[in-house]
Structure formats: structure tokens, C-alpha cells
Write a protein that holds these residues in place. Sequence first.
Motif, mmCIF file in Angstrom:
data_model
loop_
_atom_site.group_PDB
_atom_site.id
_atom_site.type_symbol
_atom_site.label_atom_id
_atom_site.label_comp_id
_atom_site.label_asym_id
_atom_site.label_seq_id
_atom_site.Cartn_x
_atom_site.Cartn_y
_atom_site.Cartn_z
ATOM 1 N N SER A 103 -8.659 32.781 -41.433
ATOM 2 C CA SER A 103 -9.456 32.417 -41.090
ATOM 3 C C SER A 103 -9.979 32.130 -39.717
ATOM 4 O O SER A 103 -9.247 31.350 -39.152
ATOM 5 C CB SER A 103 -9.333 30.555 -41.985
ATOM 6 O OG SER A 103 -10.111 31.625 -43.161
ATOM 7 N N GLY B 249 -11.958 34.688 -43.740
ATOM 8 C CA GLY B 249 -12.435 33.258 -43.433
ATOM 9 C C GLY B 249 -13.173 32.606 -42.677
ATOM 10 O O GLY B 249 -13.589 32.347 -41.525
ATOM 11 N N GLN C 131 -14.703 29.134 -40.828
ATOM 12 C CA GLN C 131 -15.188 27.920 -40.561
ATOM 13 C C GLN C 131 -16.232 27.880 -39.960
ATOM 14 O O GLN C 131 -16.336 27.649 -38.408
ATOM 15 C CB GLN C 131 -13.828 27.573 -40.499
ATOM 16 C CG GLN C 131 -13.042 28.277 -41.000
ATOM 17 C CD GLN C 131 -11.124 27.677 -41.020
ATOM 18 O OE1 GLN C 131 -10.730 27.759 -42.405
ATOM 19 N NE2 GLN C 131 -11.240 26.811 -40.935
ATOM 20 N N SER D 127 -14.185 29.689 -45.970
ATOM 21 C CA SER D 127 -13.109 28.057 -45.830
ATOM 22 C C SER D 127 -13.400 27.333 -45.476
ATOM 23 O O SER D 127 -12.408 26.250 -45.687
ATOM 24 C CB SER D 127 -12.144 29.166 -45.873
ATOM 25 O OG SER D 127 -12.029 29.663 -43.753
#
Length: 414
Positions: A236, A274, A276, A327
Motif C-alpha cells: 500500500s 493499495g 492511501q 486501503s
Amino acid sequence: MTADTFPEGFLWGVATAGHQNEGDNVHSDTWFLENVTPTVFQERSGKATNGWELWESDLDLVAGLGLNAYRFSVEWARIEPAEGEFSQDALAHYEDVIDGCRARGLAPIVTFNHFTSPHWFAARGAWLDPEAPELFARYCGVVMDRFGDRIALAVTFNEPDLPEMLTWAHLPEFVAELERQTLEAAGREAGVETYRAGNVMLREDFAGMRAGMTSAHRAGKAAIKARRPDLRVGLSLAMVDDVAGPGGEAMRDRKRSEVYEHWLELARDDDFVGVQNYERIVYGPDGQLPPEPGANLNGMGTAVEPDSLRGAVEYAYSVAGVPILVSEHGVGTPDDSIRAAFLEPSLGGLAQAIADGVPVIGYCHWTLMDNFEWIFGYGPQLGLHSVDRETFERTAKPSADVYRRLVERFRSAD
């Protein structure tokens, strides 16, 4: 947006992290760094939100939001508190969490390294140590042997690109100096020359730490896949939605090259990546442009921009070419009305990315409750629940009900 906007089997979740929630992570590098003098950490984590003890009722909160996924981290420092010694009690605890997720209809999304590592690992130089990838892979294998058959998705690393991103964040120069002093103090206290950690990093170490984490990601993924080839594995990344204003293309592209591209290209060999995302930043030819007058600002001082999620997801997919897991996504603000109003348009942007062909497999909001936000302590507020710092009582904010109702609408097609 209607019930069929998101694909069948879409994962709706919240994300948390071990050190930020569990409390008393006493064998970790971060705990050690919090407790040296001087330290860059504004507060000590202490009991955090007491999540180690309250995990069952916390899972009930997640299930009560109508979600079908829960992202959390297993703490290497708890599982291997001394080099080569693995705690059966810690493994049993995390196995209980996994089984508790499944009993509540929650897909366990497990992060193997959410910034923190064991104290003994940091004393070896962390990701600068040539044996770091092998040590990380061994730990991943121990976790997989215990409960890997019940994990839904595996995330090796959380935000390994964050140190490079923070060089673009205009933090005061004294922060970098205090980080150096913190690591030097930790080295003296531990009796080693090179004490290093994943979330307090010196600029001269960036290249070596990146190389170590890159090799460790590959080694960890291999250990996971050796035990369960079908399990989807990724990492991520912290991802601002970087936008070019007039004449800002070169600045935007330089940031993308310095911060994200290495990891997104690495992710081409993974099962997902992922994303973020917390903000959009607009660049002109000389750097970051200020927010528009009157804009709502988040804790980072940039404008609250729901469409940033769409932009970050689309860029990540354009480079990595693999499915996307959101994520983490949220907004740091003490004004929960901003968070409540932010959710639906953000998900609308994500739905637009999906409609435009980006394969998105899930969305995890950061975070279930206000928690320990690293060097900034307990000041930032990103949770769907507040937490009483004395009693640890969780209280739902209005945004929690907004998220619950949105998920209920989208899951009605399942």
C-alpha cells in the motif's frame, strides 16, 4: 450511485494499525523511539486505544457498520519480540482476531508491516541490514503457517514511499534535525552505531532503506505465496492526488517520479496495489499552490477535495496496471460534519473511476476510531468514532452512520 455501481464482491471496510490502536507495543522500534530523549514524538503511545484488550467489541463496531472487510496489522514486534523467538501467545491472539473477523462476515485484510518493526531489528539497522529481507520473509512465513489459510488479502508494507513524500510536505527543518537526534539517542541507548526505523528516516538512508524494503517485499511475498499461492498479495502506498495547474506539469511529474513510480512499477508483479489518499495538491511551475480562499482545510492545511480519491486511483492504475485496493482514505479534521459530507462525493469519484475501467476491489476508510498518529500523537482526528482517553469508551460520530447508510445502499445488490 446505485446498488450496482460497485462490482459484485466489492470489499467495504475500515482500516486500523497495530501500534496505533493496540497499546503497550513495548518490544517495537517505535515504542523505543518514543521513550528516548530527545524524541521527535510529541506524545508516547502508551495504551493507545487499548485495542489489544478491546478487539472483540471493536470488531462488533466494524460489523455494526454493515461492512464486509477489516484491514488491520499484525505486529512483528509482538510475534518475534526477540530475534528468533516467536510468541505463541501473540500468534494465538491474532488468530483469534482473524477468526473473529470471519465469524462476523468480515474479510481479514492483513498488513504484515505497518511502519513498526521489532526493537532488535532496528538495532541491526532495519532495512539497511543485508539480512533484512530474509528476516522479514521468515516472520511472514510464521504468520502464514499459523493462520494464513484464513486471510483474505495480504499487504506486505504500509506506505514505504512515505519518507520521500514527506520531503514534499514543507515540514519545518527542525523536524528533520529532531529525527536525527532521536535516532542518535536511540543508538546510544541501545548500544549500537546504527539504529534505524521505518517511520523515522534520514534522507541519506532513503536509497538504502528503499532497496531493503523492495527486496523484503519480494521475499515476503514469496514466503506468503509458497504457503498459499492463491492469496492475493500487494503493498500500500501513500498517494496524494497531484494535479498540474498552469505550468505545473514538470513539478507534478518530478514528484511522481521521486515518490511513487518505483513502487508502482514494483507493483506490476503483484496482485493489487493499495492506494492511501487524503488530499489533492495543485502544483504551479514554482511548487505547491495555496488552497482557494474559503476552502475547508484538512489537518495538513490543504483543501478538502473529495475528488482526490478518483485522481489518485486512476494515476496508480495507469502506472501499475493491476487492480486497486483503496486501503486507506479519509480526512483529518476535528469537524465531523466535514467528514460526513466528504464520504458520498468521494465514493462517487471512485465509482467514476470504476466506470472508466479501473478495476477496484475494495475501499477501507481510515479509520475506525481516533488513535495514535505517530509523531503527532493524539491530536489528529480521523476516526469514525471518538475515544475517551481515560476509559477508552468508543462513541460513534455522525460520519459513522453516514458511512453505514452508504454501504448499506451499495451492498444491497450483493
